[in-house]
Scaffold this active site. Structure first.
Site, short mmCIF file in Angstrom:
data_model
loop_
_atom_site.label_atom_id
_atom_site.label_comp_id
_atom_site.label_asym_id
_atom_site.label_seq_id
_atom_site.Cartn_x
_atom_site.Cartn_y
_atom_site.Cartn_z
CB SER A 118 -5.76 -5.32 3.19
OG SER A 118 -5.18 -4.17 3.41
CG HIS A 139 -5.39 -5.27 9.08
ND1 HIS A 139 -6.84 -5.52 8.82
CD2 HIS A 139 -5.06 -4.34 8.23
CE1 HIS A 139 -7.29 -4.74 7.73
NE2 HIS A 139 -6.14 -4.12 7.31
CD GLU A 151 -9.22 -7.35 11.26
OE1 GLU A 151 -10.10 -8.34 11.37
OE2 GLU A 151 -8.68 -6.81 10.11
CG ASN A 189 -10.68 -5.57 4.46
OD1 ASN A 189 -11.32 -4.46 4.08
ND2 ASN A 189 -9.29 -5.50 4.51
N1 LIG Z 1 -3.98 2.07 2.60
C1 LIG Z 1 -5.01 1.40 3.45
O1 LIG Z 1 -6.00 1.93 3.81
C2 LIG Z 1 -4.51 0.15 4.26
C3 LIG Z 1 -5.22 -0.14 5.29
C4 LIG Z 1 -4.84 -1.32 6.12
C5 LIG Z 1 -3.80 -2.40 5.71
N2 LIG Z 1 -3.24 -1.85 4.42
C6 LIG Z 1 -2.16 -2.67 3.91
O2 LIG Z 1 -0.85 -1.85 4.24
C7 LIG Z 1 0.10 -2.48 3.27
C8 LIG Z 1 0.74 -1.07 2.75
O3 LIG Z 1 -0.38 -0.19 2.01
P1 LIG Z 1 -0.19 1.20 1.55
O4 LIG Z 1 -1.45 1.61 1.34
O5 LIG Z 1 0.49 1.66 2.62
O6 LIG Z 1 0.64 1.11 0.24
P2 LIG Z 1 1.68 1.95 -0.55
O7 LIG Z 1 1.52 1.73 -1.89
O8 LIG Z 1 1.14 3.52 -0.02
O9 LIG Z 1 3.03 1.86 0.31
C9 LIG Z 1 3.54 0.67 -0.10
C10 LIG Z 1 5.23 1.13 -0.11
O10 LIG Z 1 5.99 -0.35 0.10
C11 LIG Z 1 7.13 0.13 -0.63
N3 LIG Z 1 7.91 -1.16 -1.14
C12 LIG Z 1 7.48 -2.06 -2.22
N4 LIG Z 1 8.44 -3.00 -2.07
C13 LIG Z 1 9.22 -3.00 -1.02
C14 LIG Z 1 10.20 -3.79 -0.60
N5 LIG Z 1 10.52 -4.94 -1.24
N6 LIG Z 1 10.87 -3.27 0.44
C15 LIG Z 1 10.49 -2.00 1.34
N7 LIG Z 1 9.47 -1.39 0.64
C16 LIG Z 1 8.69 -1.67 -0.43
C17 LIG Z 1 6.76 1.06 -1.72
O11 LIG Z 1 7.95 1.60 -2.27
C18 LIG Z 1 5.78 1.89 -1.25
O12 LIG Z 1 6.47 3.10 -0.55
C19 LIG Z 1 -0.62 -3.36 2.16
O13 LIG Z 1 -0.36 -4.60 2.57
C20 LIG Z 1 -2.26 -3.07 2.47
O14 LIG Z 1 -3.05 -4.00 2.20
C21 LIG Z 1 -3.72 -0.77 3.63
#
Ligand SMILES: NC(=O)c1ccc[n+]([C@@H]2O[C@H](COP(=O)([O-])OP(=O)(O)OC[C@H]3O[C@@H](n4cnc5c(N)ncnc54)[C@H](O)[C@@H]3O)[C@@H](O)[C@H]2O)c1
Length: 295
Positions: A118, A139, A151, A189
């Site tokens: 993000s 993104h 994005e 963002n």
């Molecule tokens: N949640 C949102 O609304 C949103 C929107 C757009 C982008 N993002 C981005 O997407 C990404 C993920 O966010 P999320 O909300 O899904 O997080 P989340 O916490 O729901 O999921 C993250 C996952 O990554 C796994 N993980 C951690 N370290 C790891 C590794 N070394 N290898 C493999 N898996 C690993 C964790 O076990 C977890 O299941 C982030 O970069 C976030 O900024 C999130």
């Protein structure tokens, strides 16, 4: 492009895997946490059922989508045949840099490496690889199967060819890709977070209450939900982290997070995921109840 590896099977990773699998790509879904992987498959199954109920896909398409997904707990194994890796692991710079070092050495030399971050700089992520021209931001928005926007973020070294490939790939998922350059917050963002931060300041300075602020933005600006509710959905910890990246990246105090947001995160009030933020969330209840702290 046939083989897509998705790293991280949380909120975004499972949605990204679902979407690629639904459109016929072979997906390797990778997470270090086996329970997260099991939960992801349950979520994908539930969301495919929801699409069947709406009439947007058939039972056969659901079965095909699920068959297209294979789970891995080992990153090396999971990326070894990838044409594209989409990293959607936890938003943490050091973690992402170590993942990109690993996938740069394990994925095929011509694979594109994308991050769903993000806010973390794509240029910085690319700097730990030996293929800066093939590193890009992809993104997606939450919930991925529903939201149309992607994005596509060009890092300093991202090539025209990589950008074009990712734009076309996003279109093949029936998404609308938008190309943006790599500066803190990208576009989504950079515009959204100052609005959310200002809404929190408006509450902090007692200009109006939670209900009033969100109602002004919903009914006055036709936003589908108010900024405080949206912050609860995104996660207040995530909002704080993004604002800090923008504050540091631009060196401009206008992005400084409101002290109320900082306090709420320190108190563990992170929004929907912790059960309370500006609103209180009770499992199973659809009613929107303002947290007692602000009532
Ligand atoms: N949640 C949102 O609304 C949103 C929107 C757009 C982008 N993002 C981005 O997407 C990404 C993920 O966010 P999320 O909300 O899904 O997080 P989340 O916490 O729901 O999921 C993250 C996952 O990554 C796994 N993980 C951690 N370290 C790891 C590794 N070394 N290898 C493999 N898996 C690993 C964790 O076990 C977890 O299941 C982030 O970069 C976030 O900024 C999130």
């Amino acid at each position: 492009m046939k083989n897509i590896s998705v790293i991280g099977s949380g909120t975004m990773g499972n949605g990204i895997a679902h979407t690629f699998a639904q459109f016929g790509y072979k997906v390797s879904l990778i997470d270090v946490n086996e329970i997260a992987l099991e939960k992801a498959i349950q979520t994908i199954t539930k969301n495919l059922d929801r699409q069947i109920a709406k009439g947007s896909i058939s039972e056969n398409q659901k079965a095909d989508a699920l068959n297209n997904i294979t789970n891995f707990t080992n990153v090396k194994e999971g990326v070894k045949n990838a044409d594209l890796v989409v990293e959607a692991a936890t938003e943490n710079v050091d973690l992402k840099l170590s993942i990109f070092r690993e996938i740069d050495s394990s994925a095929p030399a011509d694979a594109i490496l994308a991050s769903n971050t993000s806010s973390i700089s794509i240029t910085k992520i690319a700097s730990v690889t030996n293929r800066g021209d093939k590193v890009v931001g992809m993104h997606f928005m939450n919930p991925v199967p529903v939201m149309k926007l992607v994005e596509v973020i060009r890092g300093y070294q991202t090539s025209d060819e990589t950008t074009k490939t990712i734009m076309q790939l996003a279109a093949s998922l029936e998404k609308v890709p938008v190309e943006v350059n790599d500066y803190p917050g990208f576009v989504a963002n950079r515009i959204l977070m100052p609005m959310i931060n200002e809404a929190i300041y408006t509450l902090y300075e007692n200009v109006a209450g939670v209900y009033e602020i969100d109602t002004v933005m919903k009914l006055g600006m036709s936003h589908p939900m108010g900024p405080l509710q949206l912050a609860d959905f995104i996660g207040l910890d995530v909002c704080l982290a993004i604002l800090k990246v923008m504050q540091d990246g631009f060196g401009n105090p206008k992005y400084a997070p409101c002290p109320l947001l900082v306090n709420m995160v320190m108190a563990g009030k992170k929004g929907v995921k912790s059960g309370e933020g500006f609103y209180k969330y009770t499992a199973g209840s659809k009613e929107l109840v303002v947290s007692e702290k602000f009532a």
